[in-house]
Design a protein around this motif. Sequence first.
Motif, PDB file in Angstrom:
ATOM      1  N   LEU A 424      40.224  59.067  46.054  1.00 38.93           N
ATOM      2  CA  LEU A 424      39.533  57.973  46.745  1.00 38.93           C
ATOM      3  C   LEU A 424      39.648  58.208  48.238  1.00 38.93           C
ATOM      4  N   ASP A 425      38.528  58.018  48.943  1.00 38.36           N
ATOM      5  CA  ASP A 425      38.513  58.161  50.405  1.00 38.36           C
ATOM      6  C   ASP A 425      38.066  56.838  51.002  1.00 38.36           C
ATOM      7  N   VAL A 426      38.949  56.238  51.827  1.00 32.97           N
ATOM      8  CA  VAL A 426      38.676  54.934  52.422  1.00 32.97           C
ATOM      9  C   VAL A 426      38.482  55.122  53.913  1.00 32.97           C
ATOM     10  N   ALA A 427      37.340  54.677  54.431  1.00 31.91           N
ATOM     11  CA  ALA A 427      37.027  54.833  55.850  1.00 31.91           C
ATOM     12  C   ALA A 427      37.861  53.877  56.681  1.00 31.91           C
ATOM     13  N   PRO A 428      38.176  54.232  57.920  1.00 32.38           N
ATOM     14  CA  PRO A 428      38.957  53.332  58.794  1.00 32.38           C
ATOM     15  C   PRO A 428      38.248  52.006  59.015  1.00 32.38           C
ATOM     16  N   GLY A 429      39.016  50.940  58.995  1.00 33.19           N
ATOM     17  CA  GLY A 429      38.486  49.617  59.277  1.00 33.19           C
ATOM     18  C   GLY A 429      37.736  48.962  58.145  1.00 33.19           C
ATOM     19  N   SER A 430      37.653  49.602  56.999  1.00 33.95           N
ATOM     20  CA  SER A 430      36.907  49.029  55.882  1.00 33.95           C
ATOM     21  C   SER A 430      37.833  48.217  54.981  1.00 33.95           C
ATOM     22  N   THR A 431      37.218  47.314  54.233  1.00 34.08           N
ATOM     23  CA  THR A 431      37.946  46.501  53.263  1.00 34.08           C
ATOM     24  C   THR A 431      37.632  47.012  51.873  1.00 34.08           C
ATOM     25  N   VAL A 432      38.693  47.392  51.153  1.00 33.13           N
ATOM     26  CA  VAL A 432      38.553  47.942  49.807  1.00 33.13           C
ATOM     27  C   VAL A 432      39.142  46.940  48.827  1.00 33.13           C
ATOM     28  N   ALA A 433      38.339  46.514  47.873  1.00 35.48           N
ATOM     29  CA  ALA A 433      38.811  45.622  46.817  1.00 35.48           C
ATOM     30  C   ALA A 433      39.060  46.445  45.563  1.00 35.48           C
ATOM     31  N   VAL A 434      40.221  46.243  44.959  1.00 34.82           N
ATOM     32  CA  VAL A 434      40.601  46.959  43.742  1.00 34.82           C
ATOM     33  C   VAL A 434      40.610  45.957  42.602  1.00 34.82           C
ATOM     34  N   VAL A 435      39.771  46.176  41.603  1.00 36.64           N
ATOM     35  CA  VAL A 435      39.649  45.239  40.494  1.00 36.64           C
ATOM     36  C   VAL A 435      39.814  45.997  39.182  1.00 36.64           C
ATOM     37  N   GLY A 436      40.045  45.249  38.143  1.00 34.41           N
ATOM     38  CA  GLY A 436      40.234  45.824  36.813  1.00 34.41           C
ATOM     39  C   GLY A 436      41.050  44.898  35.954  1.00 34.41           C
ATOM     40  N   HIS A 437      41.108  45.221  34.664  1.00 31.62           N
ATOM     41  CA  HIS A 437      41.876  44.415  33.737  1.00 31.62           C
ATOM     42  C   HIS A 437      43.371  44.537  34.042  1.00 31.62           C
ATOM     43  N   SER A 438      44.140  43.602  33.552  1.00 26.27           N
ATOM     44  CA  SER A 438      45.597  43.645  33.730  1.00 26.27           C
ATOM     45  C   SER A 438      46.158  44.916  33.114  1.00 26.27           C
ATOM     46  N   PHE A 592      43.345  46.707  51.828  1.00 29.62           N
ATOM     47  CA  PHE A 592      43.271  46.837  50.376  1.00 29.62           C
ATOM     48  C   PHE A 592      43.495  45.458  49.785  1.00 29.62           C
ATOM     49  N   VAL A 593      42.543  44.994  48.976  1.00 27.76           N
ATOM     50  CA  VAL A 593      42.606  43.671  48.379  1.00 27.76           C
ATOM     51  C   VAL A 593      42.629  43.827  46.864  1.00 27.76           C
ATOM     52  N   ILE A 594      43.711  43.369  46.242  1.00 26.73           N
ATOM     53  CA  ILE A 594      43.782  43.335  44.775  1.00 26.73           C
ATOM     54  C   ILE A 594      43.396  41.934  44.345  1.00 26.73           C
ATOM     55  N   ALA A 595      42.381  41.833  43.512  1.00 31.81           N
ATOM     56  CA  ALA A 595      41.857  40.506  43.193  1.00 31.81           C
ATOM     57  C   ALA A 595      41.459  40.428  41.731  1.00 31.81           C
ATOM     58  N   HIS A 596      41.739  39.265  41.161  1.00 28.32           N
ATOM     59  CA  HIS A 596      41.217  38.935  39.835  1.00 28.32           C
ATOM     60  C   HIS A 596      40.013  38.010  39.973  1.00 28.32           C
ATOM     61  N   ARG A 597      40.049  37.117  40.978  1.00 27.53           N
ATOM     62  CA  ARG A 597      38.911  36.239  41.221  1.00 27.53           C
ATOM     63  C   ARG A 597      37.894  37.007  42.057  1.00 27.53           C
ATOM     64  N   LEU A 598      36.823  37.409  41.409  1.00 31.58           N
ATOM     65  CA  LEU A 598      35.827  38.271  42.059  1.00 31.58           C
ATOM     66  C   LEU A 598      35.071  37.552  43.161  1.00 31.58           C
ATOM     67  N   SER A 599      35.130  36.220  43.181  1.00 34.01           N
ATOM     68  CA  SER A 599      34.433  35.480  44.230  1.00 34.01           C
ATOM     69  C   SER A 599      35.055  35.740  45.598  1.00 34.01           C
ATOM     70  N   THR A 600      36.307  36.208  45.627  1.00 37.27           N
ATOM     71  CA  THR A 600      37.004  36.407  46.902  1.00 37.27           C
ATOM     72  C   THR A 600      36.713  37.767  47.516  1.00 37.27           C
ATOM     73  N   ILE A 601      35.986  38.652  46.820  1.00 40.65           N
ATOM     74  CA  ILE A 601      35.812  40.022  47.325  1.00 40.65           C
ATOM     75  C   ILE A 601      34.343  40.409  47.441  1.00 40.65           C
ATOM     76  N   ARG A 602      33.469  39.422  47.444  1.00 36.70           N
ATOM     77  CA  ARG A 602      32.040  39.757  47.500  1.00 36.70           C
ATOM     78  C   ARG A 602      31.678  40.475  48.784  1.00 36.70           C
ATOM     79  N   ASP A 603      32.391  40.153  49.874  1.00 34.62           N
ATOM     80  CA  ASP A 603      32.040  40.769  51.154  1.00 34.62           C
ATOM     81  C   ASP A 603      32.821  42.044  51.422  1.00 34.62           C
ATOM     82  N   ALA A 604      33.516  42.598  50.434  1.00 34.45           N
ATOM     83  CA  ALA A 604      34.281  43.835  50.627  1.00 34.45           C
ATOM     84  C   ALA A 604      33.326  44.992  50.875  1.00 34.45           C
TER      85      ALA A 604
END
Length: 660
Positions: A424-438, A592-604
Amino acid sequence: MNGGAGRTPGNRNGRRSVATPVERSISFGPTARRLLRGLRPYRLRLLVVLGFGVAGVVCAVVLPTLLGRATDVVFSGAVGASLPAGQTEAEAVAALRASGAENRAAMLERMDVLPGAGIDFAELGRVLALAVVVALLAGLFQWGQVRVLTGVVNRHVRLLRSEVAEKLHRIPLGYLDQHRRGDLLSRATNDVENVAQTLQQALGQLLTAVLTLVGVVAAMLLLSPLLAVVALLAVPLSLLVTRQIAKRSQRQFAAQWAVTGSLNAHVEEAYTGHELVTAFGRRHEMAETFATHNDGLYRASFRAQFMSSMIVPATMFIGNLGYVAVAVVGGFRILSGAMTLGDVQAFVHYCRQFTQPLSQVASIANLVQSGVASAERVFALLDAPEQEPEPDAPPPAPFRGRVTFEQVSFRYQPDEPLIEDLSLDVAPGSTVAVVGHSGAGKTTLVNLLMRFYEVDSGRIRLDGVDLTTMRRADLRSRIGMVLQDAWLFDGTIRDNIRYARPHATDQEVRAAARAARVDRFVHSLPAGYDTVIDVDNGTVSAGQRQLITIARAFLADPQLLILDEATSSVDSRTEMLVQEAMAELRAGRTSFVIAHRLSTIRDADLIVVIAHGRIVEQGDHATLLAAGGPYRELYDAQFARPVVDLGDVPADGPARMTQV
């Protein structure tokens, strides 16, 4: 590490942490020797202790001889008073032999008698005065020995506590996940304290006992080799009995302290999870589990104490047999004139002194075994594998924020794959949301970024620099982390926010609090920012606790931000405010944002979907929804849920379900 980052309670991948009880002890000898080797820095003080001990034993050994001399003065005076005045001792002895009283003549010949003189009270007074002085000196030397030894032991145990505390900061997170927290706390507190008590009581008594045995045996041999042999016949038998009992009781003490650790772990879990236990009505089961552990501790303690306590009566019985033999043989020695009454009295006193240190050793055998069993548990913690050594590298330059995962693989257990060949390559200053099942590996991913765990293969780069070439403290000092489980300590709200930067000013603390929407509820509290948070009594709500940890992250002003379900404990209205604040905080920073509620990461900027430790999909919110892949399935599972239409529920039929 900024932002109050730390390990969350429990295991990272959902596995239940279990204790590793000590089923059997390591051999007694190596553990005891290792414990004593820790006293080497105090050699000079121990020499002083030894000097006091030798001086005290010399006084204690001389004292029976003086008392025997006093007895001889009294007895000789009484015998002399019964003889006709004007005779010499030789004439009195000859008269007794002429009358056929050979035993009395031999006994009189051994004594210093002046016929018709009576008791020499002046000599008796001098002997008793000297005995009093010797007794006072013996007590003074014993006091000095205890005083110096107490200082040595407490310094040594203080260092041992420091080593344990430092070790807990060096062991990897995986070790903590595999051991119950209560068991580790028991090792760091109960076991260390038990070692301290063992050293304090056992060292002094053992030293005194050994020196007393040497001194008493020397005095006995000088006084009467025959009686010394009679008395010493009991020693091999006592040692044999003690050894056999000690071997059995040592195993029981190891089991006792292992069960103690399990009991402490259960109590700690029951106490910290009291609300959950009560809510689910599991108090009865918890009480039964406690009773099981408590009964196990009772049985282990009973067996250990009972087995060890058998040493004292066994050795006392053997010692008393030797004491009786000495008294009988000594009586015959007096009648034969080989010894005086005072000599036999002194020898009988030496016998008592001889059996006393044996009884002391026997009485502290259980203490020593218990202490060594605790030392084994402490040493097992000190010998636990540590994190990989830190590289000797200068502090890195400020981060720009490019994070690169290159074919990273990681497993908690060798036979249980978790993250495999992840890039995975994450650009500087970007917001990355990590989602998936438990259990997919989301939190593990950021744990690897924080170097809570080390990767098995591959590498993670930050601005092109391999993380393993950085010092952990330098890495974590530039990262802010807000966990799902809000960690606060007993202290004021101000101090909890300032934990990120201890030297921050009050104005900076309040600015961070305003940014995290903490300021608005703090003013409703009686003491404001000086309100003391009691983590057990719920001074603030769960949502307010989370806001305080977010304020802590604001104050840290990190260059890289990790949010692990950071808004999970706040209400919907507060969540909207916090999302606005988080947007400000993320500006210009890689997040890096770990989220289960997908409504919180729409703007990632980038959403990464992880399944079975692999990236199965990535893109922005709109792109992933349109693709109809795993992210769309997660989204539909959250926002397309069944709703009951109460208006269409028949009186005796099921409700009609509609999808929204």
